[in-house]
Design a protein around this motif. Structure first.
Motif, short mmCIF file in Angstrom:
data_model
loop_
_atom_site.label_atom_id
_atom_site.label_comp_id
_atom_site.label_asym_id
_atom_site.label_seq_id
_atom_site.Cartn_x
_atom_site.Cartn_y
_atom_site.Cartn_z
N THR A 32 -48.71 67.37 32.24
CA THR A 32 -48.62 68.84 32.15
C THR A 32 -49.80 69.44 32.91
O THR A 32 -50.78 68.74 33.20
CB THR A 32 -48.69 69.37 30.69
OG1 THR A 32 -49.98 69.06 30.15
CG2 THR A 32 -47.60 68.78 29.81
N TYR A 72 -51.73 71.55 31.50
CA TYR A 72 -52.78 71.52 30.47
C TYR A 72 -53.53 70.18 30.53
O TYR A 72 -54.76 70.14 30.54
CB TYR A 72 -52.13 71.75 29.11
CG TYR A 72 -53.08 71.85 27.94
CD1 TYR A 72 -53.74 73.04 27.66
CD2 TYR A 72 -53.32 70.75 27.12
CE1 TYR A 72 -54.61 73.13 26.58
CE2 TYR A 72 -54.18 70.83 26.04
CZ TYR A 72 -54.83 72.03 25.78
OH TYR A 72 -55.69 72.11 24.72
N ASN A 108 -55.91 69.85 33.50
CA ASN A 108 -57.23 70.47 33.33
C ASN A 108 -58.10 69.68 32.35
O ASN A 108 -59.29 69.46 32.61
CB ASN A 108 -57.08 71.93 32.90
CG ASN A 108 -56.74 72.81 34.10
OD1 ASN A 108 -56.98 72.42 35.24
ND2 ASN A 108 -56.17 73.97 33.86
N HIS A 112 -58.31 80.19 31.87
CA HIS A 112 -57.24 79.80 30.94
C HIS A 112 -57.77 78.87 29.84
O HIS A 112 -58.74 78.13 30.04
CB HIS A 112 -56.16 79.07 31.74
CG HIS A 112 -54.93 78.75 30.95
ND1 HIS A 112 -54.66 77.50 30.47
CD2 HIS A 112 -53.91 79.55 30.54
CE1 HIS A 112 -53.51 77.52 29.82
NE2 HIS A 112 -53.03 78.75 29.85
N SER A 166 -56.78 76.12 28.79
CA SER A 166 -56.85 74.69 29.14
C SER A 166 -58.17 74.35 29.81
O SER A 166 -58.68 73.23 29.68
CB SER A 166 -55.68 74.30 30.04
OG SER A 166 -55.65 75.10 31.19
N GLU A 181 -60.14 80.28 38.59
CA GLU A 181 -58.71 80.25 38.94
C GLU A 181 -58.53 80.97 40.27
O GLU A 181 -59.37 81.78 40.67
CB GLU A 181 -57.89 80.93 37.85
CG GLU A 181 -57.90 80.18 36.54
CD GLU A 181 -57.14 80.88 35.43
OE1 GLU A 181 -56.18 81.62 35.72
OE2 GLU A 181 -57.50 80.68 34.26
N SER A 195 -54.03 84.80 35.32
CA SER A 195 -52.66 84.88 34.84
C SER A 195 -52.38 86.09 33.96
O SER A 195 -51.23 86.40 33.70
CB SER A 195 -52.33 83.62 34.04
OG SER A 195 -53.22 83.50 32.95
N ASP A 204 -58.25 76.38 39.84
CA ASP A 204 -56.92 76.24 39.23
C ASP A 204 -55.98 77.23 39.92
O ASP A 204 -56.13 78.43 39.79
CB ASP A 204 -57.03 76.53 37.73
CG ASP A 204 -55.71 76.32 37.00
OD1 ASP A 204 -54.66 76.33 37.66
OD2 ASP A 204 -55.74 76.16 35.76
N ALA A 262 -52.73 77.47 39.33
CA ALA A 262 -51.48 77.41 38.57
C ALA A 262 -50.53 78.55 38.92
O ALA A 262 -49.32 78.35 39.07
CB ALA A 262 -51.79 77.42 37.07
N HIS A 263 -51.07 79.76 39.02
CA HIS A 263 -50.20 80.93 39.22
C HIS A 263 -50.07 81.33 40.68
O HIS A 263 -49.32 82.24 41.01
CB HIS A 263 -50.71 82.12 38.40
CG HIS A 263 -50.51 81.91 36.93
ND1 HIS A 263 -49.40 82.35 36.25
CD2 HIS A 263 -51.25 81.24 36.02
CE1 HIS A 263 -49.47 81.99 34.98
NE2 HIS A 263 -50.60 81.31 34.81
N THR A 314 -50.10 73.46 38.31
CA THR A 314 -49.02 73.04 37.42
C THR A 314 -47.68 73.07 38.14
O THR A 314 -47.51 73.80 39.12
CB THR A 314 -48.96 73.97 36.19
OG1 THR A 314 -47.84 73.62 35.39
CG2 THR A 314 -48.83 75.43 36.57
N SER A 327 -45.08 73.83 36.29
CA SER A 327 -44.24 74.53 35.31
C SER A 327 -43.98 75.99 35.69
O SER A 327 -43.30 76.69 34.95
CB SER A 327 -44.88 74.48 33.93
OG SER A 327 -46.08 75.24 33.91
N LYS A 328 -44.52 76.42 36.83
CA LYS A 328 -44.33 77.83 37.17
C LYS A 328 -43.49 77.92 38.46
O LYS A 328 -42.27 77.89 38.37
CB LYS A 328 -45.68 78.51 37.25
CG LYS A 328 -46.43 78.34 35.91
CD LYS A 328 -47.71 79.08 35.81
CE LYS A 328 -48.56 78.63 34.62
NZ LYS A 328 -47.94 78.73 33.33
N GLY A 335 -45.45 69.56 34.42
CA GLY A 335 -46.39 68.58 34.98
C GLY A 335 -47.56 69.30 35.61
O GLY A 335 -47.55 70.54 35.75
C1 LIG Z 1 -54.26 78.98 34.75
C2 LIG Z 1 -53.44 77.97 34.01
N1 LIG Z 1 -53.80 76.67 34.06
C3 LIG Z 1 -53.11 75.73 33.40
C4 LIG Z 1 -52.01 76.05 32.64
C5 LIG Z 1 -51.29 74.98 31.88
O1 LIG Z 1 -50.11 74.65 32.54
P1 LIG Z 1 -48.86 74.03 31.76
O2 LIG Z 1 -48.29 75.12 30.91
O3 LIG Z 1 -47.95 73.63 32.86
O4 LIG Z 1 -49.34 72.89 30.94
C6 LIG Z 1 -51.59 77.37 32.57
C7 LIG Z 1 -50.41 77.71 31.77
O5 LIG Z 1 -50.07 78.81 31.48
C8 LIG Z 1 -52.33 78.36 33.26
O6 LIG Z 1 -51.98 79.65 33.20
#
Ligand SMILES: Cc1ncc(COP(=O)(O)O)c(C=O)c1O
Length: 393
Positions: free
Chosen positions: A111, A113, A116, A137, A139, A181, A185, A210, A212-213, A241, A243-244, A250
């Motif tokens: 994930t 999470y 991180n 975040h 995480s 980041e 987010s 990070d 992620a977004h 991630t 997941s977005k 992952g």
């Molecule tokens: C900035 C950031 N990093 C890491 C994560 C964790 O990602 P995941 O939900 O895919 O485990 C998120 C999830 O919202 C996030 O916003």
């Protein structure tokens, strides 16, 4: 039972959330009709808080890849990569990620999470120092805590505050890790990465970003804010991630440092959890290919982001500092925000509710995230719903 008494606090939180109508944390989407529409309580609802930035969750090629992987490799890996071995698909995905970022090393986690936690605990220990953006975040906070490092938070996106921290560290600034980041987010604002990279180089520190977004959304190739700002090759560790924007699950880290490959031997959040399922890896890999070959997805999300941001701003709402695929609307007090959120949902618009302490600045927000798959009409409808239901309800 004393052990269970502590849940009184959680019960109070639940009770407070229920006073405005539905508890936003317990919403069930009965049917997912498309990347942007679901059925909630019998009503077709525009999903405006999914982080499904490129709208790839129903992409035919991604779905087909996942189905083929289940047929060929089964439903799960039933163990961790260290103990049970990696599937060829895990290694192929890592190679694709490295190629995508133009970096020699990449590693996949189960994930975002875990990515991180896994990176921070591998990079830092009790004798190390982390300088962490205050709005980072959970995480990233959790990874810092789990690492045992000394953590100094600096004011969100405040380069002068970061420099002050580096100065105070003196010689040991050279051993510290700066953690930020790309796109934040909650408020949808970007980090001043070019200035942060300049600082980290001046003080000889290490930088983890990070994305992620921002993955798939920022930069000519969709690598994120570091790419957009022309400093991707100066970042030490890029995490993110699946997941977005990639519509799966992952996480990953990509890096110019060969030591990333050694993280596999020491990172407990990598070692002691099952690896991603074949379907997840296959759809992620296909989504990454789609991201690379369809720049029109990025054009679509930016058109939608601008439409939503301008629409809400023109309607008199207080939105974040810049146009981005995350559009957060500030709504007074917590109770009012819960009521406001409920009325949006009853009108067929699903957004995210953020109230203190989960929000970054003690304010409450309704957070929208835009998808390339939203139509202009859906975005208009979100704006109209916000505008027509303003005021306490
Ligand atoms: C900035 C950031 N990093 C890491 C994560 C964790 O990602 P995941 O939900 O895919 O485990 C998120 C999830 O919202 C996030 O916003």
């Amino acid at each position: 039972m004393p052990l269970l008494d502590k849940f009184a606090g959680a019960a109070a939180i639940r009770a407070a959330l229920e006073t405005g109508g539905r508890d936003p944390t317990q919403v069930v989407i009965d049917e997912i009709l498309s990347p942007t529409v679901g059925r909630v309580g019998g009503r077709e609802t525009i999903l405006a808080g999914t982080n499904n930035y490129l709208g790839l969750t129903f992409d035919r090629d991604c779905q087909a890849a996942a189905k083929r992987a289940i047929d060929a490799q089964g439903t799960g890996t039933t163990g961790s990569r260290m103990a049970n071995g990696s599937y060829a698909a895990h290694a192929a995905l890592e190679a694709e990620i490295a190629d995508f970022f133009g970096l020699p090393h990449a590693m996949v986690f189960s994930t975002g999470y875990a990515a991180n936690l896994g990176m921070l605990t591998a990079l830092c220990g009790k004798t190390d120092t982390v300088l962490l953006d205050a709005d980072a975040h959970a995480s990233l906070y959790d990874g810092c805590q789990m690492s045992g490092a000394t953590v100094f938070r600096f004011r969100h996106n405040d380069v002068a505050a970061l420099e002050k921290r580096l100065q105070r560290l003196g010689e040991s600034a050279r051993d510290c890790l700066i953690v930020v980041e790309g796109l934040y987010s909650v408020l949808g604002d970007c980090a001043p990465l070019a200035e942060i990279v300049e600082l980290k180089e001046r003080y000889g520190a290490t930088l983890l970003v990070d994305e992620a977004h921002s993955l798939g959304v920022y930069g000519d190739n969709g690598c994120g804010v570091a790419e957009r700002d022309g400093i991707l090759d100066r970042v030490d560790f890029v995490v993110g991630t699946f997941s977005k924007s990639l519509g799966a699950m992952g996480g990953f880290c990509a890096s110019p440092h060969p030591e990333l490959d050694l993280v596999r031997y020491v990172s407990r959040p990598f070692i002691f959890t099952a690896s991603s399922s074949p379907a997840t890896v296959a759809s992620t890999h296909e989504a990454l290919r789609q991201l690379r070959k369809r720049p029109e997805l990025r054009e679509a999300i930016w058109a939608n982001a601008r439409q939503l941001y301008d629409g809400l701003k023109d309607a008199g709402f207080e939105v974040g500092p810049e146009v981005s695929p995350v559009v957060a609307v500030r709504i007074g007090e917590k109770d009012e925000a819960v009521r406001f959120w409920n009325r949006r949902l009853e009108s067929g618009v699903y957004t995210n509710l953020l109230v203190p302490p989960a929000s970054p600045d003690r304010h409450s927000y309704l957070r929208c995230s835009v998808s390339a798959a939203h139509s202009a009409e859906q975005i208009r409808s979100v704006v109209d719903t916000f505008a027509s239901l303003r005021g306490p309800g």
